[in-house]
Design a protein around this motif. Sequence first.
Motif, PDB file in Angstrom:
ATOM      1  N   PRO A  28     -43.714 -72.382 -15.652  1.00 11.95           N
ATOM      2  CA  PRO A  28     -42.522 -73.112 -16.098  1.00 11.95           C
ATOM      3  C   PRO A  28     -41.877 -73.876 -14.942  1.00 11.95           C
ATOM      4  O   PRO A  28     -42.337 -73.779 -13.801  1.00 11.95           O
ATOM      5  N   ILE A  29     -40.800 -74.591 -15.242  1.00 10.46           N
ATOM      6  CA  ILE A  29     -40.066 -75.338 -14.228  1.00 10.46           C
ATOM      7  C   ILE A  29     -38.572 -75.137 -14.437  1.00 10.46           C
ATOM      8  O   ILE A  29     -38.136 -74.677 -15.484  1.00 10.46           O
ATOM      9  N   ASN A  30     -37.818 -75.518 -13.413  1.00 12.18           N
ATOM     10  CA  ASN A  30     -36.381 -75.651 -13.577  1.00 12.18           C
ATOM     11  C   ASN A  30     -36.116 -77.060 -14.110  1.00 12.18           C
ATOM     12  O   ASN A  30     -36.772 -78.027 -13.703  1.00 12.18           O
ATOM     13  N   ILE A  31     -35.165 -77.185 -15.031  1.00  9.77           N
ATOM     14  CA  ILE A  31     -34.822 -78.476 -15.615  1.00  9.77           C
ATOM     15  C   ILE A  31     -33.415 -78.861 -15.154  1.00  9.77           C
ATOM     16  O   ILE A  31     -32.415 -78.384 -15.703  1.00  9.77           O
ATOM     17  N   PRO A  32     -33.311 -79.702 -14.099  1.00 17.72           N
ATOM     18  CA  PRO A  32     -31.990 -80.156 -13.657  1.00 17.72           C
ATOM     19  C   PRO A  32     -31.531 -81.297 -14.559  1.00 17.72           C
ATOM     20  O   PRO A  32     -32.097 -82.385 -14.544  1.00 17.72           O
ATOM     21  N   GLN A  33     -30.523 -81.045 -15.367  1.00 20.37           N
ATOM     22  CA  GLN A  33     -30.165 -82.011 -16.407  1.00 20.37           C
ATOM     23  C   GLN A  33     -29.771 -83.384 -15.849  1.00 20.37           C
ATOM     24  O   GLN A  33     -30.010 -84.411 -16.493  1.00 20.37           O
ATOM     25  N   GLU A  34     -29.212 -83.403 -14.656  1.00 19.36           N
ATOM     26  CA  GLU A  34     -28.803 -84.697 -14.093  1.00 19.36           C
ATOM     27  C   GLU A  34     -30.005 -85.576 -13.732  1.00 19.36           C
ATOM     28  O   GLU A  34     -29.862 -86.792 -13.580  1.00 19.36           O
ATOM     29  N   LYS A  35     -31.192 -84.970 -13.647  1.00 17.04           N
ATOM     30  CA  LYS A  35     -32.388 -85.741 -13.292  1.00 17.04           C
ATOM     31  C   LYS A  35     -33.285 -86.017 -14.493  1.00 17.04           C
ATOM     32  O   LYS A  35     -34.336 -86.638 -14.353  1.00 17.04           O
ATOM     33  N   VAL A  36     -32.851 -85.562 -15.665  1.00 15.76           N
ATOM     34  CA  VAL A  36     -33.646 -85.804 -16.873  1.00 15.76           C
ATOM     35  C   VAL A  36     -33.489 -87.259 -17.292  1.00 15.76           C
ATOM     36  O   VAL A  36     -32.382 -87.805 -17.308  1.00 15.76           O
ATOM     37  N   LYS A  37     -34.607 -87.868 -17.639  1.00  9.21           N
ATOM     38  CA  LYS A  37     -34.606 -89.281 -18.031  1.00  9.21           C
ATOM     39  C   LYS A  37     -34.495 -89.404 -19.544  1.00  9.21           C
ATOM     40  O   LYS A  37     -35.364 -88.937 -20.279  1.00  9.21           O
ATOM     41  N   ASP A  38     -33.420 -90.015 -20.024  1.00 12.33           N
ATOM     42  CA  ASP A  38     -33.283 -90.268 -21.461  1.00 12.33           C
ATOM     43  C   ASP A  38     -34.251 -91.379 -21.838  1.00 12.33           C
ATOM     44  O   ASP A  38     -34.197 -92.478 -21.271  1.00 12.33           O
ATOM     45  N   GLU A  39     -35.140 -91.094 -22.753  1.00 11.88           N
ATOM     46  CA  GLU A  39     -36.174 -92.042 -23.131  1.00 11.88           C
ATOM     47  C   GLU A  39     -35.984 -92.467 -24.574  1.00 11.88           C
ATOM     48  O   GLU A  39     -36.234 -91.701 -25.505  1.00 11.88           O
ATOM     49  N   ARG A  51     -43.670 -85.119 -11.156  1.00 11.65           N
ATOM     50  CA  ARG A  51     -43.535 -85.214 -12.614  1.00 11.65           C
ATOM     51  C   ARG A  51     -42.116 -85.607 -13.027  1.00 11.65           C
ATOM     52  O   ARG A  51     -41.152 -85.289 -12.339  1.00 11.65           O
ATOM     53  N   GLU A  52     -42.034 -86.279 -14.164  1.00 11.95           N
ATOM     54  CA  GLU A  52     -40.729 -86.621 -14.738  1.00 11.95           C
ATOM     55  C   GLU A  52     -40.432 -85.736 -15.935  1.00 11.95           C
ATOM     56  O   GLU A  52     -41.346 -85.337 -16.653  1.00 11.95           O
ATOM     57  N   ILE A  53     -39.166 -85.431 -16.128  1.00 16.36           N
ATOM     58  CA  ILE A  53     -38.715 -84.729 -17.330  1.00 16.36           C
ATOM     59  C   ILE A  53     -37.952 -85.739 -18.163  1.00 16.36           C
ATOM     60  O   ILE A  53     -37.039 -86.394 -17.677  1.00 16.36           O
ATOM     61  N   GLU A  54     -38.365 -85.881 -19.420  1.00 19.49           N
ATOM     62  CA  GLU A  54     -37.716 -86.833 -20.304  1.00 19.49           C
ATOM     63  C   GLU A  54     -37.005 -86.088 -21.427  1.00 19.49           C
ATOM     64  O   GLU A  54     -37.318 -84.922 -21.700  1.00 19.49           O
ATOM     65  N   SER A  55     -36.089 -86.769 -22.079  1.00 17.49           N
ATOM     66  CA  SER A  55     -35.456 -86.199 -23.255  1.00 17.49           C
ATOM     67  C   SER A  55     -35.433 -87.258 -24.353  1.00 17.49           C
ATOM     68  O   SER A  55     -35.336 -88.458 -24.067  1.00 17.49           O
ATOM     69  N   ASP A  56     -35.547 -86.806 -25.596  1.00 16.28           N
ATOM     70  CA  ASP A  56     -35.502 -87.740 -26.702  1.00 16.28           C
ATOM     71  C   ASP A  56     -34.050 -88.063 -27.039  1.00 16.28           C
ATOM     72  O   ASP A  56     -33.149 -87.298 -26.716  1.00 16.28           O
ATOM     73  N   GLU A  57     -33.839 -89.190 -27.661  1.00 18.24           N
ATOM     74  CA  GLU A  57     -32.467 -89.592 -27.983  1.00 18.24           C
ATOM     75  C   GLU A  57     -32.201 -89.475 -29.470  1.00 18.24           C
ATOM     76  O   GLU A  57     -33.119 -89.383 -30.278  1.00 18.24           O
TER      77      GLU A  57
END
Length: 274
Positions: free
Chosen positions: A78-89, A268-274
Amino acid sequence: MSLSKRLSQILFPVMVMSVMAGCGDNTQNSEAASKQEPSTPISAHQAHWSYEGETSPEHWAELDKLFTTCSTGKAQSPINIPQEKVKDEASLSPVSVEYSPSPVAIMNNGHTIQVNLKNQDNRITIEGKTYMLQQFHFHLPSEHEVDDKHADMELHFVHKSDEGKLAVLSVLITKGTENAELSKLWSVLPSEENKEEIAVPGNFDMNKLLPADLHSFRYQGSLTTPPCTEGVQWIVLEHPVQWSEAQISQFAAIFPHDNRPVQTLGSREIESDE
């Protein structure tokens, strides 16, 4: 051909039967996955691994040459998910979940509690790709962290596409109100490792283990249990669900902890859906 791809081709069939166990859990042992949620011994010849002592995560790669990716991989989970670095896609849409009440069986694979599906009527679709639910299993505390914090537990739904690709839908769990549907599983919870599945009476509705809001974090990772195979699509739901303290304690009494530490995110990038 890369080592992880060769391992995937060699081990995949056995892993599905065993990762339906852990996804970091084997199939029979848990994240995990047919290439592994849990979560898992993949074969009778696989080296013993655990979460403590000389067979703990930091030693997995030393236990078996098949586990090399656990230390050499560049896209581990697993990874840590820093929300400020998540890319809204904007191009991503929320995961589409099509689960229906289904017959299931439960087992303790020595690494986690795994629930196996007795039909192929449950699926998720992400970005036009469909993955069939194989099994689901649990980790305590959560394997993924959000802003450097663990949730009380984590649930991994392990899916496989027709092409053999894995996708794990992750649900974070916090202490709160009781989950009535979960009680169906916990009523037959095996406290010791068992090789024979225990049928759960009636049908079980996986939807009742999900939050109402299915927005998620997305990234490419791996199984969270040996052989740590990469190429796994992770969908970590942003909103947690609640279980009662008693329900969490019931699992903790069997597995005080069964989580792999977070791994380096790297490029790697962490993305989030909108």
